[in-house]
Design a protein around this motif. Sequence first.
Motif, short mmCIF file in Angstrom:
data_model
loop_
_atom_site.label_atom_id
_atom_site.label_comp_id
_atom_site.label_asym_id
_atom_site.label_seq_id
_atom_site.Cartn_x
_atom_site.Cartn_y
_atom_site.Cartn_z
N SER A 48 24.68 -64.35 -27.29
CA SER A 48 23.29 -64.81 -27.16
C SER A 48 22.95 -65.89 -28.19
O SER A 48 21.80 -66.33 -28.27
N PRO A 69 19.66 -74.79 -27.21
CA PRO A 69 18.57 -74.27 -26.37
C PRO A 69 18.88 -74.36 -24.88
O PRO A 69 18.48 -73.48 -24.12
N LYS A 72 20.91 -71.45 -24.09
CA LYS A 72 20.14 -70.21 -24.32
C LYS A 72 19.06 -69.99 -23.25
O LYS A 72 18.61 -68.87 -23.05
N LYS A 73 18.67 -71.06 -22.60
CA LYS A 73 17.69 -70.92 -21.52
C LYS A 73 18.24 -70.05 -20.39
O LYS A 73 17.50 -69.51 -19.59
N PHE A 77 18.34 -61.85 -24.31
CA PHE A 77 19.01 -60.79 -25.06
C PHE A 77 18.05 -59.63 -25.30
O PHE A 77 16.99 -59.82 -25.89
N ASP A 92 0.89 -59.72 -25.22
CA ASP A 92 1.23 -60.67 -26.29
C ASP A 92 2.71 -61.04 -26.23
O ASP A 92 3.08 -62.21 -26.43
N MET A 93 3.55 -60.02 -25.96
CA MET A 93 4.98 -60.30 -25.88
C MET A 93 5.26 -61.27 -24.72
O MET A 93 6.05 -62.21 -24.86
N ASN A 95 3.23 -63.41 -23.51
CA ASN A 95 2.74 -64.74 -23.91
C ASN A 95 3.76 -65.47 -24.77
O ASN A 95 3.95 -66.67 -24.65
N TYR A 96 4.40 -64.71 -25.69
CA TYR A 96 5.40 -65.35 -26.53
C TYR A 96 6.57 -65.86 -25.69
O TYR A 96 6.98 -67.02 -25.81
N TYR A 97 7.10 -64.96 -24.84
CA TYR A 97 8.28 -65.36 -24.08
C TYR A 97 7.96 -66.49 -23.09
O TYR A 97 8.84 -67.28 -22.75
N THR A 99 6.27 -68.98 -23.86
CA THR A 99 6.37 -70.24 -24.60
C THR A 99 7.81 -70.72 -24.71
O THR A 99 8.05 -71.91 -24.89
N VAL A 100 8.76 -69.78 -24.60
CA VAL A 100 10.16 -70.19 -24.79
C VAL A 100 10.99 -70.15 -23.50
O VAL A 100 12.03 -70.81 -23.43
N TYR A 101 10.58 -69.37 -22.54
CA TYR A 101 11.30 -69.33 -21.25
C TYR A 101 10.40 -69.92 -20.18
O TYR A 101 9.41 -69.30 -19.78
#
Lengths: 301, 707
Positions: A48, A69, A72-73, A77, A92-93, A95-97, A99-101
């Motif tokens: 990962s 990245p 990793k997209k 993991f 919230d979790m 919302n975070y993911y 932003t990255v996925y």
Amino acid sequence: MIEIKGVSKKFDKYLAIDNISINIVEGIVFGLLGTNGAGKSTMLRMMSGVYKPTKGNIIIDGQDVYDNPEAKKLLFFVPDEPYYIQGGTPGDMANYYMTVYENFDKEYFFQMLEKFGLDSKRPMKTFSKGMKRQLSILLGLAAKTKYLLCDETFDGLDPVMRQAVKTLFAAELSERDFTPIIASHNLRELEDICDNVGLLHKGNIVMSQEMDMLKCNLHKLQVVLKNEADEERLYKTFDVVAGEKHGSLITLTINGNRSCIERLIADYDTVYAEVLPISLEEIFISEAKGVGYDVKKLILD
Amino acid sequence: MSKSSFWINERWNFKTRHASIILNFMVWFVLLTVVTLVSQILLKDAKTYNMAEYSAQVIYGQTILAVIVNLVIAVGMAIEAFGWMNNISQVDMYKSVPVKESARFAYINLNSFIIYVGGFLVNLLLEIVLLAVNNSMRGNVCIYLFYLLAISVASFVSSYAISLIAVFLTGNGVLAFMGGMFLNLVEMILLLMWNLAKMLFYSGYDVSDLVTENYIGLFTPVCMAANSIGHLSEERMVGYLKATFTTRMIWVDLLIILIQAVVYMALAYGLYKRRYANVAGRRIVFEMAKPVIEIAILTVAGFAAGIMMEILNGRQVAIIVIIITVVIIHVILLMIMDSKIHFDVKGIVSLVLGAGLAVLLFVYPAYDLGGFKSYVPDVSEIEGYSVIFNYDSSESYYNLADDHIEDVQSEVYLLDDVVVTDKETIKAFTDIVSEAVKNDDGKDNLYENLRVKYHLKNGRTKYREYHISEALYEKAFKVTYDNMQYRQGINALEYNRNIVEKFANEDGVSWNSAIGYYSIKKAGKHETYEKEVYEKLYEALSADMMDRSAEQVLTTVPLGRIDLNMNINEGPYRGNYVYVSQPIYSFDKRTMAIIADLHWDEMPEPDYSQITRIDIDKTHFYMEDDDEYSDQLDSVVFDDPEDIKKIVEAAYSDEVNLDENSSFYLDYNYTGTIVTGENGGLYTGIYFGRDNVPQIVLDAFNKSSKQ
């Protein structure tokens, strides 16, 4: 495809992974098995991109994964002990993911939360260990990545939830290009879900094969002979991996397909004879013995 | 990573920084907003001029506090920003998601900066509003606010970058905090200890603290911020605060701080990249860094122990104490770093090196291994030298600034700018100093302090304060004073001439000339406000000062002092002045002629009948068993009118003692007090010139000693 090419990982002087090479093809469920400390988590962290291999490369769909990245997209993991934002909620979790996925499916996530009976606005610190596990798997599935790397993920799930998760995996496998890689020390947990398995022991890969091939080529023969003098001949007739005798009942683990074994045992004068499928546990015991590894320490629930 | 996802991640990270945002804001709210509010309430009734001045003083104080507070904020913020790297669960989450490490490093640090600047600026704006409402936003206040902002932000950025190094070197918050504080303060601690060591070991030998360009650190933002605050302080005048945007040294300081920030940030990034995820939770992340950290701490601790022993007069056992301290600290560090006490080769090497360095740092100044005390450069290396004889602390040198006249610190001027470059004079001077060093003139308590700054040909300067015998001191004075370059340099009238001439024809300027005699017989003072008299005396005295010889100055008691004072009462320079007070000698022909024309040499006879008695003390110096000099006083009382008259005729008022060269011509063995008034309640101190102590006094003490 995930290509693991001659990968080693050293922590100071301790060699955790020693020159492993495996290919994990797409569209299967890959089980990574091993005792505690075998190197499963280290392997997943390298896959990962959390750890950088000391030697070798891990290539995901043609791209080196470490600090990349784009590679990793393609993966998500789910670690052994997932992190939850302090004071945060499942929302919230998500919302975070998000932003990255970029493909994170928020609608799917909240639907699944509801189905699993998890409140999206409830602080995660009030969740049980099992609920947190469910949440992390749902986050991983909602990220809609091609590869889902799960470290001891099924631990802490009750049998009903375990089955539910397996069903979700099956659904994803049928609907899209999806390859879960599941590390566990629990052989029975993976037996009915994995298509391929790799066995890690002390940083080395003992074997890596398709489950069906394994099961097809290894069987258990239980036999009671009328004439005890035939016992010695029995061992010579079959490619016996392991054998034991309790009273007059002889149990042999034999290399070979079912029809061949049935044809050969028919030549013997028997009171009782039956060819049985072998369990994953038994497969590993036999395979490991073959390469001199003591896998009796594998924990069996 | 695309630009948009960078900002998305940046915003997300921002959401996880609540602790920093709140604490940072609260700190600046108290330090900037609340302090300003309270100070403005307290200054409510002050005059406008004072309001601006006091406000600038408050802002100056806030700048000092900001640098101290920055240190804690920077370390705390660095730990909060990258504390997740010490937790394997967070590492698993953050390192597995598709974010480039360089981008993550950038947006986390950008957020730290935004959080800091945001909290700071909001409160700075509140402070400005409060100052404006109270009508204090005028004059220098804006400039001081600007420096508060610039120094604070620059020092934060650099302190934060250093703190990141500590965070990446260590594996838990407590160690990171200790490490961050250590890295930020180590230079300051070492410099303080080194200066303390110099004070202890080179007592009386070092004058580097006299100069404002004194080096107080270069490598850490704390030291550099202290430098910039020091340079800002130099802009301040007594009773009048002044600073400009063009204060070059502050800009240089700020530039150095920003260079530090770039270097430390690059180092931090290197460590960040090399700090692989599997080190989460370790105490010291990089094995290679362990001995370096350990040796640094052991050296500082051991040196501190040595200094402590010197303070406690225990130099004999200092080395043993240093070694014991180093061993104890080594064991403590083992417990902190490795959780167990063990001895391996690496540990023993670190221990030996740490102890060795600490002992060396202590022994070097303690036993003057570098020959600091006896250093006299070779004549061929010297471009020139500056020296202070019998320093007069009164400020006589002035510079003209845009809107004020500023005092020049005499010591700084004399050491920096009055340079003797004549080769023969340099040779003669260094010969005298070398002789003093060779004789070890400082071995007992009877010596003079000779403060010298050597300006070397290689561009460097060296400061020394020699202990030198009285005879050699006078020789050094003669050699130097007879050099015209030196006499021109110390001539305050010449130094200030451009200012006096600028205001010569201005309105609203008053010109005060006065003479006060040292002689008791001539007690009294003449004074005039005539500009012509001022100008005549100015020219005459300046010319006479250039004509004096060292021999004359050494052997002649001045008649008194002439004060020349120019006061500006109008215009932008209102309230400023140039005040020069100089001794006047009987051989100052031009000046004496003017004094005679003014009849300032005529004084009424003192009223001897008012004198009840004169007490004369004689000081005996003697050597004690421990080779230390002590003194003992004998006293004789004179109450006979004839004796009183003889003593008064020879005596000088105690003002003569304030004269910069008085040690040359006064006899300090005999001092006295004139007691006047019916009840004997008024006292006046008196002194005598060398070889001019009245015979009746000498006889009286001879008689007294025989008895």
